[in-house]
Design a protein around this motif. Structure first.
Motif, PDB file in Angstrom:
ATOM      1  N   PHE A   1       0.842  -1.201   0.000  1.00 49.88           N
ATOM      2  CA  PHE A   1       0.000   0.000   0.000  1.00 49.88           C
ATOM      3  C   PHE A   1       0.873   1.246   0.000  1.00 49.88           C
ATOM      4  CE2 PHE A   1      -2.377   3.211   2.641  1.00 49.88           C
ATOM      5  CZ  PHE A   1      -3.274   3.572   1.633  1.00 49.88           C
ATOM      6  N   SER A   2       0.533   2.198  -0.876  1.00 55.08           N
ATOM      7  CA  SER A   2       1.267   3.460  -0.974  1.00 55.08           C
ATOM      8  C   SER A   2       0.295   4.631  -1.011  1.00 55.08           C
ATOM      9  CB  SER A   2       2.129   3.494  -2.245  1.00 55.08           C
ATOM     10  OG  SER A   2       3.100   2.478  -2.244  1.00 55.08           O
ATOM     11  N   TYR A   3       0.684   5.710  -0.365  1.00 50.87           N
ATOM     12  CA  TYR A   3      -0.089   6.958  -0.453  1.00 50.87           C
ATOM     13  C   TYR A   3       0.735   8.083   0.161  1.00 50.87           C
ATOM     14  CZ  TYR A   3      -3.885  10.340  -0.200  1.00 50.87           C
ATOM     15  OH  TYR A   3      -4.665  11.463  -0.359  1.00 50.87           O
ATOM     16  N   ILE A   4       0.639   9.275  -0.455  1.00 47.03           N
ATOM     17  CA  ILE A   4       1.277  10.474   0.092  1.00 47.03           C
ATOM     18  C   ILE A   4       0.180  11.401   0.579  1.00 47.03           C
ATOM     19  CG2 ILE A   4       2.729  12.467  -0.400  1.00 47.03           C
ATOM     20  CD1 ILE A   4       4.047  10.801  -2.621  1.00 47.03           C
ATOM     21  N   PHE A   5       0.166  11.689   1.866  1.00 49.01           N
ATOM     22  CA  PHE A   5      -0.849  12.570   2.435  1.00 49.01           C
ATOM     23  C   PHE A   5      -0.510  14.021   2.100  1.00 49.01           C
ATOM     24  CE2 PHE A   5      -1.193   8.747   4.981  1.00 49.01           C
ATOM     25  CZ  PHE A   5      -2.571   8.589   5.080  1.00 49.01           C
ATOM     26  N   LEU A   6      -1.484  14.744   1.575  1.00 45.38           N
ATOM     27  CA  LEU A   6      -1.311  16.142   1.214  1.00 45.38           C
ATOM     28  C   LEU A   6      -1.866  17.040   2.311  1.00 45.38           C
ATOM     29  CD1 LEU A   6      -2.452  15.952  -2.513  1.00 45.38           C
ATOM     30  CD2 LEU A   6      -0.131  15.823  -1.620  1.00 45.38           C
ATOM     31  N   LYS A   7      -1.354  18.273   2.369  1.00 45.43           N
ATOM     32  CA  LYS A   7      -1.838  19.223   3.354  1.00 45.43           C
ATOM     33  C   LYS A   7      -3.352  19.390   3.197  1.00 45.43           C
ATOM     34  CE  LYS A   7      -0.978  23.864   5.146  1.00 45.43           C
ATOM     35  NZ  LYS A   7      -0.297  25.157   4.932  1.00 45.43           N
ATOM     36  N   ASN A   8      -4.064  19.353   4.328  1.00 45.92           N
ATOM     37  CA  ASN A   8      -5.526  19.490   4.379  1.00 45.92           C
ATOM     38  C   ASN A   8      -6.277  18.288   3.806  1.00 45.92           C
ATOM     39  OD1 ASN A   8      -5.563  22.052   5.654  1.00 45.92           O
ATOM     40  ND2 ASN A   8      -5.085  23.017   3.707  1.00 45.92           N
ATOM     41  N   ASP A   9      -5.595  17.153   3.634  1.00 42.66           N
ATOM     42  CA  ASP A   9      -6.284  15.908   3.267  1.00 42.66           C
ATOM     43  C   ASP A   9      -7.297  15.550   4.352  1.00 42.66           C
ATOM     44  OD1 ASP A   9      -5.811  14.820   0.806  1.00 42.66           O
ATOM     45  OD2 ASP A   9      -4.138  13.555   1.416  1.00 42.66           O
ATOM     46  N   ARG A  10      -8.434  14.980   3.932  1.00 46.96           N
ATOM     47  CA  ARG A  10      -9.441  14.450   4.846  1.00 46.96           C
ATOM     48  C   ARG A  10      -9.718  13.015   4.389  1.00 46.96           C
ATOM     49  NH1 ARG A  10      -7.949  18.478   6.874  1.00 46.96           N
ATOM     50  NH2 ARG A  10      -9.167  20.138   7.855  1.00 46.96           N
ATOM     51  N   ILE A  11      -9.068  12.047   5.056  1.00 46.88           N
ATOM     52  CA  ILE A  11      -9.052  10.666   4.596  1.00 46.88           C
ATOM     53  C   ILE A  11      -9.771   9.766   5.593  1.00 46.88           C
ATOM     54  CG2 ILE A  11      -7.599   8.731   3.884  1.00 46.88           C
ATOM     55  CD1 ILE A  11      -7.310  11.196   2.104  1.00 46.88           C
ATOM     56  N   GLY A  12     -10.652   8.888   5.083  1.00 45.11           N
ATOM     57  CA  GLY A  12     -11.326   7.909   5.920  1.00 45.11           C
ATOM     58  C   GLY A  12     -10.935   6.495   5.527  1.00 45.11           C
ATOM     59  N   PHE A  13     -10.680   5.643   6.520  1.00 46.11           N
ATOM     60  CA  PHE A  13     -10.391   4.226   6.285  1.00 46.11           C
ATOM     61  C   PHE A  13     -11.555   3.399   6.824  1.00 46.11           C
ATOM     62  CE2 PHE A  13      -6.186   6.054   6.025  1.00 46.11           C
ATOM     63  CZ  PHE A  13      -5.563   5.309   5.018  1.00 46.11           C
ATOM     64  N   ILE A  14     -12.074   2.503   5.997  1.00 44.27           N
ATOM     65  CA  ILE A  14     -13.203   1.668   6.400  1.00 44.27           C
ATOM     66  C   ILE A  14     -12.909   0.209   6.068  1.00 44.27           C
ATOM     67  CG2 ILE A  14     -14.846   3.557   6.016  1.00 44.27           C
ATOM     68  CD1 ILE A  14     -15.745   2.128   3.477  1.00 44.27           C
ATOM     69  N   GLY A  15     -13.695  -0.680   6.651  1.00 46.74           N
ATOM     70  CA  GLY A  15     -13.534  -2.104   6.390  1.00 46.74           C
ATOM     71  C   GLY A  15     -14.081  -2.915   7.538  1.00 46.74           C
ATOM     72  N   ALA A  16     -14.133  -4.225   7.343  1.00 47.04           N
ATOM     73  CA  ALA A  16     -14.684  -5.124   8.358  1.00 47.04           C
ATOM     74  C   ALA A  16     -13.815  -5.107   9.606  1.00 47.04           C
ATOM     75  CB  ALA A  16     -14.773  -6.545   7.795  1.00 47.04           C
ATOM     76  N   ASN A  17     -14.412  -5.462  10.751  1.00 44.03           N
ATOM     77  CA  ASN A  17     -13.652  -5.546  11.997  1.00 44.03           C
ATOM     78  C   ASN A  17     -12.524  -6.561  11.850  1.00 44.03           C
ATOM     79  OD1 ASN A  17     -15.200  -3.686  13.393  1.00 44.03           O
ATOM     80  ND2 ASN A  17     -16.643  -5.220  14.113  1.00 44.03           N
ATOM     81  N   GLY A  18     -11.331  -6.186  12.321  1.00 42.79           N
ATOM     82  CA  GLY A  18     -10.189  -7.095  12.260  1.00 42.79           C
ATOM     83  C   GLY A  18      -9.438  -7.081  10.951  1.00 42.79           C
ATOM     84  N   CYS A  19      -9.821  -6.195  10.020  1.00 40.09           N
ATOM     85  CA  CYS A  19      -9.185  -6.197   8.694  1.00 40.09           C
ATOM     86  C   CYS A  19      -7.823  -5.500   8.691  1.00 40.09           C
ATOM     87  CB  CYS A  19     -10.104  -5.559   7.649  1.00 40.09           C
ATOM     88  SG  CYS A  19     -10.357  -3.788   7.900  1.00 40.09           S
ATOM     89  N   GLY A  20      -7.538  -4.674   9.712  1.00 41.12           N
ATOM     90  CA  GLY A  20      -6.231  -4.028   9.774  1.00 41.12           C
ATOM     91  C   GLY A  20      -6.257  -2.521   9.844  1.00 41.12           C
ATOM     92  N   LYS A  21      -7.432  -1.921  10.032  1.00 47.15           N
ATOM     93  CA  LYS A  21      -7.523  -0.450  10.048  1.00 47.15           C
ATOM     94  C   LYS A  21      -6.724   0.143  11.215  1.00 47.15           C
ATOM     95  CE  LYS A  21     -12.034  -0.334  10.394  1.00 47.15           C
ATOM     96  NZ  LYS A  21     -12.276  -1.781  10.569  1.00 47.15           N
ATOM     97  N   SER A  22      -6.980  -0.364  12.418  1.00 44.21           N
ATOM     98  CA  SER A  22      -6.261   0.157  13.588  1.00 44.21           C
ATOM     99  C   SER A  22      -4.771  -0.169  13.509  1.00 44.21           C
ATOM    100  CB  SER A  22      -6.854  -0.412  14.881  1.00 44.21           C
ATOM    101  OG  SER A  22      -8.152   0.109  15.095  1.00 44.21           O
ATOM    102  N   THR A  23      -4.443  -1.318  12.909  1.00 42.50           N
ATOM    103  CA  THR A  23      -3.026  -1.667  12.718  1.00 42.50           C
ATOM    104  C   THR A  23      -2.340  -0.632  11.838  1.00 42.50           C
ATOM    105  OG1 THR A  23      -3.485  -4.033  12.958  1.00 42.50           O
ATOM    106  CG2 THR A  23      -1.453  -3.425  11.829  1.00 42.50           C
ATOM    107  N   LEU A  24      -3.019  -0.193  10.768  1.00 39.73           N
ATOM    108  CA  LEU A  24      -2.450   0.837   9.900  1.00 39.73           C
ATOM    109  C   LEU A  24      -2.227   2.139  10.669  1.00 39.73           C
ATOM    110  CD1 LEU A  24      -1.501   1.910   7.200  1.00 39.73           C
ATOM    111  CD2 LEU A  24      -3.888   2.311   6.549  1.00 39.73           C
ATOM    112  N   MET A  25      -3.178   2.507  11.537  1.00 34.88           N
ATOM    113  CA  MET A  25      -3.003   3.720  12.333  1.00 34.88           C
ATOM    114  C   MET A  25      -1.779   3.583  13.252  1.00 34.88           C
ATOM    115  SD  MET A  25      -5.482   5.528  11.174  1.00 34.88           S
ATOM    116  CE  MET A  25      -5.389   4.560   9.649  1.00 34.88           C
ATOM    117  N   LYS A  26      -1.579   2.400  13.820  1.00 34.18           N
ATOM    118  CA  LYS A  26      -0.419   2.177  14.696  1.00 34.18           C
ATOM    119  C   LYS A  26       0.882   2.190  13.901  1.00 34.18           C
ATOM    120  CE  LYS A  26      -3.110  -0.346  18.146  1.00 34.18           C
ATOM    121  NZ  LYS A  26      -3.440  -1.652  18.746  1.00 34.18           N
ATOM    122  N   LEU A  27       0.822   1.760  12.635  1.00 33.81           N
ATOM    123  CA  LEU A  27       1.997   1.875  11.764  1.00 33.81           C
ATOM    124  C   LEU A  27       2.339   3.340  11.531  1.00 33.81           C
ATOM    125  CD1 LEU A  27       1.132  -0.862   9.102  1.00 33.81           C
ATOM    126  CD2 LEU A  27       3.039  -0.941  10.700  1.00 33.81           C
TER     127      LEU A  27
END
Length: 604
Positions: free
Chosen positions: A301-327
């Motif tokens: 997975f690749s992405y460059i966050f830009l100034k004033n980006d408003r990004i939402g991550f969604i998906g099933a429970n246990g899919c890795g969303k919180s893990t990505l935040m901890k990364l």
């Protein structure tokens, strides 16, 4: 038929008066949504309705043979019991055994709990909550009492529960922060406000309109009272030298008017954008992958966050969303790839849950600490748009009045703890704000003001949320975890994402995706990196946009030189130049991102 009535309810918790001579009633078929700011007594009211707490004063009357079932926020189960045993314990009879067990398994599967014989002790808090939800829904009941039933449910699970409760024919009382859910399911809203209970025979949208009308009527009545009081006061003053001639009734009316209490307005959280300047390099994710054992969460997975980006991550429970935040915050390390964080980046992380032990993480709250000391640990003073503000003043803005600031944290409600934790995160003045399930346990009023704050926040907002309303209100781009490590980008909020997904499903049915076969194995072709619609549009025009802005700056410099003695015009031109320079910097950042993306597309 009336099922349940509470008359003249009075209830206090520690020094706080929650209910003051309040009344409530429930009829057959009503679906009641209870709302109010954290700490007003929503959960306490549910426990009184369920017979788990007694009022200090007042009378609770329940119709004969009415059965009430209650879903708490933190359910407790017998240790060493399996999931099915916990559900069937109080619900199964010799006549319904096979039917109930089949329904239980079906509901558990809908809610993502597939190992039905697992011991309950091994489940996470969110999984236990879902097991408790199934047990409650399957119980014989005339009244369902649900405390935050949508917590720990992903979007598809919330959709399922919403449809289930819309079809439920008996009475329902629930506390939830999910505004779309509340609007769809409820046919009556009950608001707890300053010890009183107000009832509105409508859903959430109708409630907003009716509440505005009620507050306007109260304001009009108060304006009339003040006007009469002013006239009466003048009359009293004029008659001061001849008291014997005054009419006793009129004097009594004056004192009655003077002693009346004006309608108090709701306390509201005041937030001004607190952030530090963000430099050119923000947060860059370059080809990261992460797995736990054989479970692949994130793949290249690749992405460059830009100034004033408003990004939402969604998906099933246990899919890795919180893990990505901890990364992103460095609490976890990727298996491969890298995350680059700019030198000026200051991340504020609002965790999904308050940690129970200090060593568990950054969201720990010492229950024996006082509210003000918890905030002072971060800063004694903080700079805002309104100037330098003390920790005590910030607490007052967050609805913690002076008398509450020396309260021990353990005496706060769950929602108040979350609000306090949010204040601490914001007082760190981050320029990248990471919100992991921010809508859990926050009341609707706090959420509304948080959304307004994020509109003005001068930085990047990254959020994980299952709250469809919050996603529609805040984010402009969604990344969806779609299984086996795949994360797909969608433009817009949750509703836009949902529409796109449905369109993709229709296309997939009409034209199946190409597959590659190798031996007996069949696998889907890996998704190629490509420009989104908006990125392609920007790519085609951005260089000409930059050229136009540079030419405009040159023209402004010439105008500024000519207006050296006209201070009014010079001030206007200087402000315009600053705005153009900011816009040019944003365009340059966007250009760099698009050039890097184009290079990756060519080389894949």
């Amino acid at each position: 038929m009336n099922l349940l009535t509470i008359e003249n309810l009075t209830k206090s918790y520690t020094e706080r008066l929650l209910f003051d001579e309040a009344s409530f009633s429930l009829n057959e078929g009503e679906k009641v949504g209870i709302i109010g700011i954290n700490g007003t007594g929503k959960t306490t009211l549910l426990k009184i309705l369920a017979g788990l707490e007694e009022p200090d004063k007042g009378k609770v009357t329940k119709a004969n043979h009415v059965i009430v079932r209650y879903l708490p926020q933190n359910p407790i189960f017998e240790k060493e019991s399996t999931i099915l045993e916990c559900i069937l314990k109080d619900n199964v009879t010799s006549e319904n055994k096979w039917t109930i067990e089949s329904e239980a398994k079906s509901m558990l599967n809908q809610l993502g709990v597939t190992n039905h014989n697992e011991v309950i002790d091994y489940l996470s808090g969110g999984q236990k909550q879902r097991v408790a939800l199934v047990a409650t829904l399957l119980s014989p009941a005339d009244i369902l009492v649900l405390d935050e039933p949508t917590n720990h449910l992903d979007n598809s699970m919330a959709d399922w529960l919403e449809e289930y409760l819309k079809k439920w024919r008996k009475a329902l009382i629930m506390v939830t922060h999910d505004r779309y859910f509340l609007d769809s399911v409820s046919n009556r809203i009950v608001e707890i406000d300053k010890g009183k209970i107000y009832s509105y025979q409508t859903n959430y949208s109708g409630f907003l309109e009716l509440k505005a009308q009620r507050e306007e009527m109260e304001s009009a009545t108060e304006r009339k009272r003040q006007s009469i009081l002013k006239v009466e006061l003048e009359w009293i003053k004029r008659g001061a030298r001849a008291r014997s001639t005054k009419q006793k009734a009129r004097i009594e009316r004056f004192h009655d008017l003077k002693n009346q209490t004006a309608p108090s307005k709701d306390g509201s959280i005041e937030m001004s954008s607190i952030s530090t300047r963000l430099g050119r390099t923000t947060v860059e994710i370059n080809g990261i992958s992460k797995a736990f054992g054989e479970k692949k969460l994130i793949e290249d997975f690749s992405y460059i966050f830009l100034k004033n980006d408003r990004i939402g991550f969604i998906g099933a429970n246990g899919c890795g969303k919180s893990t990505l935040m901890k990364l992103l915050i460095g609490k976890e390390a990727p298996d491969s790839g890298e995350i680059i964080v700019g030198q000026t980046v200051k991340i504020g992380y609002y965790a999904q849950e308050i940690e129970q032990k200090k060593e568990d993480g950054i969201a720990y709250m010492d229950p024996e600490m006082r509210v003000i000391d918890y905030i002072r640990e971060t800063a004694e003073y903080v700079k805002t748009k309104d100037g330098s503000i003390s920790a005590s003043q910030m607490l007052e803005r967050f609805l913690f009045p002076s008398q509450m600031q020396y309260t021990l944290i353990k005496k706060l409600s769950g929602g108040e703890k979350r609000r306090l934790n949010l204040l601490r995160v914001l007082m760190e003045a981050p320029n990248v704000l990471i919100l992991d399930e921010p809508t859990n346990d926050l009341d609707i009023q706090t959420l509304t003001i948080l959304e307004d704050y994020l509109d003005e926040f001068d930085g990047i907002v990254i959020t994980v949320s299952h709250d469809r309303y919050f996603l529609d209100r805040v984010v402009r781009r969604i990344f969806a975890f779609e299984g086996n490590g795949t994360i797909r980008q969608y433009e817009g909020g949750y509703t836009d994402y949902n529409v796109t997904k449905k369109e993709d499903t229709v296309v997939a049915v009409e034209k199946p995706k190409a597959v590659e076969k190798k031996g007996n194995e069949t696998r889907q072709r890996p998704r190629k990196l490509k420009f989104s619609y908006q990125e392609q549009k920007d790519y085609e025009t951005i260089e000409s946009d930059i050229q136009m802005l540079e030419e405009k700056l040159e023209a402004l410099d010439i105008e500024i030189g000519k207006s050296a003695t006209d201070f009014v015009k010079l001030n206007e031109l200087t402000k315009e130049k600053e705005e153009v320079e900011i816009l040019l910097e944003e365009k340059m950042q966007r250009w760099m991102y698009l050039m890097e993306l184009e290079e990756k597309i060519k080389n894949q």
